[in-house]
Write a protein that holds these residues in place. Structure first.
Motif, PDB file in Angstrom:
ATOM      1  N   PHE A   9       0.831  -1.207   0.000  1.00  0.00           N
ATOM      2  CA  PHE A   9       0.000   0.000   0.000  1.00  0.00           C
ATOM      3  C   PHE A   9       0.865   1.256   0.000  1.00  0.00           C
ATOM      4  N   ALA A  10       1.899   1.268   0.850  1.00  0.00           N
ATOM      5  CA  ALA A  10       2.764   2.449   0.954  1.00  0.00           C
ATOM      6  C   ALA A  10       3.492   2.720  -0.357  1.00  0.00           C
ATOM      7  N   ALA A  11       3.977   1.653  -1.004  1.00  0.00           N
ATOM      8  CA  ALA A  11       4.680   1.820  -2.275  1.00  0.00           C
ATOM      9  C   ALA A  11       3.741   2.389  -3.333  1.00  0.00           C
ATOM     10  N   SER A  12       2.548   1.804  -3.421  1.00  0.00           N
ATOM     11  CA  SER A  12       1.575   2.292  -4.399  1.00  0.00           C
ATOM     12  C   SER A  12       1.184   3.737  -4.095  1.00  0.00           C
ATOM     13  N   ALA A  13       0.929   4.025  -2.802  1.00  0.00           N
ATOM     14  CA  ALA A  13       0.515   5.378  -2.417  1.00  0.00           C
ATOM     15  C   ALA A  13       1.587   6.403  -2.746  1.00  0.00           C
ATOM     16  N   SER A  14       2.848   6.071  -2.475  1.00  0.00           N
ATOM     17  CA  SER A  14       3.927   7.032  -2.732  1.00  0.00           C
ATOM     18  C   SER A  14       4.022   7.360  -4.214  1.00  0.00           C
ATOM     19  N   TRP A  15       3.871   6.343  -5.068  1.00  0.00           N
ATOM     20  CA  TRP A  15       3.952   6.589  -6.510  1.00  0.00           C
ATOM     21  C   TRP A  15       2.744   7.375  -7.001  1.00  0.00           C
ATOM     22  N   GLN A  16       1.545   7.009  -6.523  1.00  0.00           N
ATOM     23  CA  GLN A  16       0.347   7.715  -6.964  1.00  0.00           C
ATOM     24  C   GLN A  16       0.365   9.173  -6.507  1.00  0.00           C
ATOM     25  N   VAL A  17       0.890   9.438  -5.307  1.00  0.00           N
ATOM     26  CA  VAL A  17       0.987  10.818  -4.829  1.00  0.00           C
ATOM     27  C   VAL A  17       1.981  11.607  -5.673  1.00  0.00           C
ATOM     28  N   VAL A  18       3.069  10.937  -6.105  1.00  0.00           N
ATOM     29  CA  VAL A  18       4.016  11.591  -7.009  1.00  0.00           C
ATOM     30  C   VAL A  18       3.303  11.997  -8.299  1.00  0.00           C
ATOM     31  N   LEU A  19       2.480  11.098  -8.828  1.00  0.00           N
ATOM     32  CA  LEU A  19       1.724  11.424 -10.039  1.00  0.00           C
ATOM     33  C   LEU A  19       0.792  12.608  -9.790  1.00  0.00           C
ATOM     34  N   ALA A  20       0.108  12.576  -8.634  1.00  0.00           N
ATOM     35  CA  ALA A  20      -0.855  13.633  -8.342  1.00  0.00           C
ATOM     36  C   ALA A  20      -0.170  14.972  -8.108  1.00  0.00           C
ATOM     37  N   GLY A  21       1.000  14.945  -7.453  1.00  0.00           N
ATOM     38  CA  GLY A  21       1.654  16.196  -7.088  1.00  0.00           C
ATOM     39  C   GLY A  21       2.734  16.662  -8.036  1.00  0.00           C
ATOM     40  N   GLY A  22       2.968  15.921  -9.094  1.00  0.00           N
ATOM     41  CA  GLY A  22       4.047  16.267 -10.003  1.00  0.00           C
ATOM     42  C   GLY A  22       3.795  17.514 -10.825  1.00  0.00           C
ATOM     43  N   GLY A  23       2.541  17.891 -10.944  1.00  0.00           N
ATOM     44  CA  GLY A  23       2.243  19.085 -11.724  1.00  0.00           C
ATOM     45  C   GLY A  23       2.100  18.789 -13.203  1.00  0.00           C
ATOM     46  N   ALA A  24       1.794  19.817 -13.964  1.00  0.00           N
ATOM     47  CA  ALA A  24       1.544  19.662 -15.389  1.00  0.00           C
ATOM     48  C   ALA A  24       2.763  19.150 -16.146  1.00  0.00           C
ATOM     49  N   LEU A  25       3.950  19.631 -15.795  1.00  0.00           N
ATOM     50  CA  LEU A  25       5.157  19.223 -16.514  1.00  0.00           C
ATOM     51  C   LEU A  25       5.426  17.748 -16.326  1.00  0.00           C
ATOM     52  N   LEU A  26       5.381  17.281 -15.065  1.00  0.00           N
ATOM     53  CA  LEU A  26       5.606  15.875 -14.795  1.00  0.00           C
ATOM     54  C   LEU A  26       4.513  15.025 -15.404  1.00  0.00           C
ATOM     55  N   GLY A  27       3.291  15.556 -15.359  1.00  0.00           N
ATOM     56  CA  GLY A  27       2.184  14.814 -15.941  1.00  0.00           C
ATOM     57  C   GLY A  27       2.379  14.578 -17.420  1.00  0.00           C
ATOM     58  N   ARG A  28       2.802  15.604 -18.158  1.00  0.00           N
ATOM     59  CA  ARG A  28       3.046  15.427 -19.591  1.00  0.00           C
ATOM     60  C   ARG A  28       4.191  14.460 -19.843  1.00  0.00           C
ATOM     61  N   ALA A  29       5.192  14.506 -18.969  1.00  0.00           N
ATOM     62  CA  ALA A  29       6.349  13.626 -19.161  1.00  0.00           C
ATOM     63  C   ALA A  29       5.984  12.164 -18.958  1.00  0.00           C
TER      64      ALA A  29
END
Length: 207
Positions: free
Chosen positions: A160-180
């Motif tokens: 759960f922690a591994a999945s949550a950390s990655w999903q939060v990175v996706l959510a908080g990465g912003g538009a630039l990270l999202g496009r990447a």
């Protein structure tokens, strides 16, 4: 306990890293709403992964006890399932990258944080690949000895922690990270990384 922790982290990242439809929607949802809503949605995805990890761990251990005489062949079969998932993921990613296809999606009205959590939880629970992945992983690494409940709990929490950390990175990465991450090349790279993780787990399982 340490082994269960490491196994859970590796398993959680293995299923969470590829950026597919859910990950793409998560990034776009955060861009359209707020970080709070995106984090709640990310936790919904991670909660679904944790539920499947729990079901696979408890159910897999029970089934492993019944199938103790054939655990050897079962381990090989589970390794083949993981290899098949890895090959399927990598092949699909390469094919989509070469075809330069991205699925068009109509964005629904921005949900509230609570609704975002429930929506992403439901969407992820409908993904059969997740339960197949965790079931194959747990059954394939099962042994004749009973697994302690504390180790089961550590495995599930780590996944759960591994999945949550990655999903939060996706959510908080912003538009630039999202496009990447959700562009043609980003989706190819994340899918290949996930396939590599699954392959390593399968090789260790069969070894």
């Amino acid at each position: 306990m340490t082994a269960a922790l490491v196994a859970g982290l590796v398993a959680g990242y293995g299923i969470a890293v590829p950026v597919g439809a859910v990950g793409t929607y998560l990034v776009s949802l955060t861009a359209r709403t707020s970080l709070r809503t995106g984090v709640c949605a990310a936790l919904g995805v991670a909660a679904a992964d944790g539920i499947y990890a729990l079901l696979a761990t408890v159910g897999g251990t029970a089934v492993a006890a019944v199938l103790r005489p054939v655990l050897g062949p079962l381990r090989w079969a589970s390794a083949l399932v993981l290899l098949a998932l890895a090959a399927w993921g990598a092949t699909t990613a390469v094919r989509r990258y070469r075809a330069h296809r991205l699925t068009a999606r109509i964005a629904p009205p921005p949900p509230s944080p609570a609704r975002a959590f429930l929506s992403l939880l439901g969407l992820t629970l409908l993904n059969p690949t997740t339960v197949i992945y965790f079931a194959a992983l747990v059954l394939g690494t099962g042994t004749g000895d009973a697994v302690r409940p504390v180790d089961q709990g550590v495995f599930v929490l780590a996944a759960f922690a591994a999945s949550a950390s990655w999903q939060v990175v996706l959510a908080g990465g912003g538009a630039l990270l999202g496009r990447a991450l959700t562009g043609h090349r980003g989706r190819l790279v994340t899918a290949l990384v996930s396939s590599a993780v699954m392959t390593v787990l399968a090789v260790r399982m069969a070894g």
